[in-house]
Design a protein around this motif. Structure first.
Motif, PDB file in Angstrom:
ATOM      1  N   PRO A 231      47.700  29.678  53.102  1.00 53.30           N
ATOM      2  CA  PRO A 231      47.065  29.513  51.793  1.00 53.30           C
ATOM      3  C   PRO A 231      45.825  30.399  51.682  1.00 53.30           C
ATOM      4  CG  PRO A 231      47.610  27.382  52.766  1.00 53.30           C
ATOM      5  CD  PRO A 231      47.824  28.400  53.830  1.00 53.30           C
ATOM      6  N   LYS A 232      45.695  31.074  50.539  1.00 58.78           N
ATOM      7  CA  LYS A 232      44.599  32.041  50.375  1.00 58.78           C
ATOM      8  C   LYS A 232      44.238  32.120  48.903  1.00 58.78           C
ATOM      9  CE  LYS A 232      42.274  35.834  51.913  1.00 58.78           C
ATOM     10  NZ  LYS A 232      41.221  35.963  50.912  1.00 58.78           N
ATOM     11  N   PRO A 233      43.091  31.572  48.485  1.00 57.35           N
ATOM     12  CA  PRO A 233      42.742  31.561  47.057  1.00 57.35           C
ATOM     13  C   PRO A 233      41.892  32.739  46.616  1.00 57.35           C
ATOM     14  CG  PRO A 233      41.221  30.182  48.255  1.00 57.35           C
ATOM     15  CD  PRO A 233      42.163  30.783  49.281  1.00 57.35           C
ATOM     16  N   GLN A 234      42.109  33.214  45.432  1.00 56.12           N
ATOM     17  CA  GLN A 234      41.205  34.033  44.616  1.00 56.12           C
ATOM     18  C   GLN A 234      40.455  35.156  45.323  1.00 56.12           C
ATOM     19  OE1 GLN A 234      38.837  30.713  43.274  1.00 56.12           O
ATOM     20  NE2 GLN A 234      37.103  31.267  44.500  1.00 56.12           N
ATOM     21  N   GLU A 235      40.941  35.630  46.453  1.00 57.73           N
ATOM     22  CA  GLU A 235      40.267  36.740  47.100  1.00 57.73           C
ATOM     23  C   GLU A 235      41.295  37.540  47.895  1.00 57.73           C
ATOM     24  OE1 GLU A 235      36.445  37.333  50.018  1.00 57.73           O
ATOM     25  OE2 GLU A 235      38.193  36.276  50.719  1.00 57.73           O
ATOM     26  N   PRO A 236      41.558  38.802  47.556  1.00 54.70           N
ATOM     27  CA  PRO A 236      40.828  39.551  46.528  1.00 54.70           C
ATOM     28  C   PRO A 236      41.407  39.410  45.119  1.00 54.70           C
ATOM     29  CG  PRO A 236      42.311  41.012  47.666  1.00 54.70           C
ATOM     30  CD  PRO A 236      42.445  39.682  48.341  1.00 54.70           C
ATOM     31  N   SER A 237      42.650  38.940  44.976  1.00 53.11           N
ATOM     32  CA  SER A 237      43.231  38.818  43.641  1.00 53.11           C
ATOM     33  C   SER A 237      42.592  37.648  42.896  1.00 53.11           C
ATOM     34  CB  SER A 237      44.741  38.604  43.723  1.00 53.11           C
ATOM     35  OG  SER A 237      45.372  39.710  44.323  1.00 53.11           O
ATOM     36  N   LYS A 238      42.507  37.778  41.589  1.00 54.94           N
ATOM     37  CA  LYS A 238      41.889  36.723  40.787  1.00 54.94           C
ATOM     38  C   LYS A 238      42.713  35.445  40.826  1.00 54.94           C
ATOM     39  CE  LYS A 238      40.150  35.924  36.080  1.00 54.94           C
ATOM     40  NZ  LYS A 238      40.001  36.513  34.731  1.00 54.94           N
TER      41      LYS A 238
END
Length: 433
Positions: A231-238
């Motif tokens: 899981p990987k939120p909002q970094e670097p993609s919005k």
């Protein structure tokens, strides 16, 4: 040339020692809940942050000066590997983790990349055999190169999808070759910046197809390890398609992959998603989806992933509480996805950072084990939900609204709120940490 020549192996000296390069709490042979700390924690060093990262940040270039820079030749790749295994020996860690580009120089051509990856893993394999150090997991870097600026598996260009698929195949082959216990995929750029140029449905279908092919290839080559997504939120993609544990589980279930893929959960990513680490771990373990963890921390005053070494024992203790409660790691472990601060230039800083982090994890795990063995938290939890053990309450779960409403009328049910006792429970935790 080794940057660690003057540094002796880290040893356990106990809590009274003042040696900054000694373990004060991590005794690998100490038995906790019937298992050694070494086997509980299953420590791994991240090859990327420790050896490939050069100390840059968004406002400045590299600050580190290592003898294997520039990282553009096989000669320097082998020198980097020599130093890596020297550090693994000093720390006494049982595992390490890598991306393909951490090990080999970027060639541009897939065929050349695959060739150099094969060459460097041939070089590393005897070192693993000699030292007994294993590979916790391998993965592919599909986010740094400009070809991946719009994603890898979700890229609108089918040639990028193909290049990414070929790259993952080569990395899975290398992971199998080195006896890796897991293979991780994390979508650094599997998301979007604006909906104006994004087909959400198509991109997620392509991501699922890509992951299905990974699972198929795992079985084809006889890889017995666990496939993990991170899981990987909002970094670097919005907006990222693997935002948090709940999002990943929903995605895997939608596409029928929940029995083949588990999760590699990072503390820093949990914070970026607006959660605590223990929340993400508790959710994953409740759904049988925990695979492994990346242990680090974020600066709570920064809104991005600072990847600092852990130093907060209470946070770490709660994380291991849910891991131990679920039975502990199987193929997973504790990977230090953490990097030095760019002002920490010396080789000793790299050792001290890992030694301190291993001590923090050992203290946390021992506190977690004591909380479990004490049983107070479990007893309070059981007491809070005890009402649901009655036959009447259980029958309600298979009943309907009409009959439940009639019972409320017939029995004149008038519920009174009961205390959640949060502060008392927090005090229990604080006694252990």
């Amino acid at each position: 040339m080794s940057i660690f020549n003057a540094i002796s192996p880290a040893t356990y000296q106990g809590p009274d020692s003042t040696d900054p390069l000694a373990f004060h709490h991590y005794n690998p042979d100490e038995m906790v809940m019937g298992k050694s700390l070494k086997d509980h924690l299953r420590f791994a060093v991240a090859y990327w942050h420790s050896f490939a990262w050069e100390g840059g940040d968004p406002f400045g270039g590299r600050t580190f000066d290592r003898p294997w820079y520039p990282q553009d030749s096989m000669e320097n790749a082998k020198l980097k590997a020599d130093n890596a295994f020297e550090m693994f020996r000093i720390l006494g860690v049982p595992y390490f983790c890598w991306h393909d580009v951490d090990l080999r120089p970027e060639q541009g051509s897939f065929a050349d990349n695959a060739s150099t990856l094969d060459e460097i893993t041939d070089y590393i394999a005897p070192k693993m055999e000699e030292t007994g150090i294993g590979l916790l997991w391998g993965t592919a870097n599909m986010f740094t190169d400009r070809r991946y600026m719009s994603g890898a598996a979700t890229n609108p260009d089918p040639d990028v999808f193909a290049f990414a698929a070929a790259t993952v195949k080569s990395c899975m082959d290398a992971t199998l070759k080195l006896g890796g216990q897991n293979y991780v995929l994390w979508g650094g750029r599997e998301g979007y910046e604006t909906l104006l140029n994004t087909d959400l449905g198509q991109e997620q279908d392509h991501l699922a197809r890509f992951l299905s092919m990974v699972v198929d290839y795992k079985h084809k080559i006889g890889f017995k390890g666990q496939i993990l997504v991170e899981p990987k939120p909002q970094e670097p993609s919005k907006h990222q398609y693997d935002f948090d544990v709940a999002t990943c589980i929903g995605f895997l279930r939608k596409y029928g992959l929940e029995n083949e893929v588990k999760l590699n959960i990072e503390q820093g990513h949990a914070i970026l998603a607006g959660h605590s680490f223990e929340h993400e771990l508790a959710l994953a373990t409740s759904e049988g989806m925990l695979g492994s963890i990346d242990m680090n921390r974020n600066d709570y005053q920064s809104g991005w992933d600072t990847d600092q070494f852990p130093n907060n024992v209470p946070e770490v203790a709660l994380a291991y509480y849910y891991i131990l409660k679920a039975g502990g790691f199987t193929s997973g472990g504790t990977n230090f996805d953490a990097k030095l601060r760019r002002q920490s230039l010396d080789a000793e800083d790299l050792i001290a950072a890992h030694v301190g982090a291993m001590d923090v994890c050992a203290r946390g795990l021992k506190a977690a084990a004591a909380m479990l063995e004490g049983g107070e938290l479990d007893a309070a939890l059981s007491d809070r939900y005890a009402g649901w053990e009655s036959d009447t309450a259980q029958a309600m779960l298979t009943s309907d609204l009409d009959s439940i409403a009639q019972r409320v009328i017939d029995e004149d049910i008038r519920p009174e709120p009961k205390s959640g006792r949060q502060e008392r429970l927090e005090n229990i935790v604080n006694r252990y940490v």
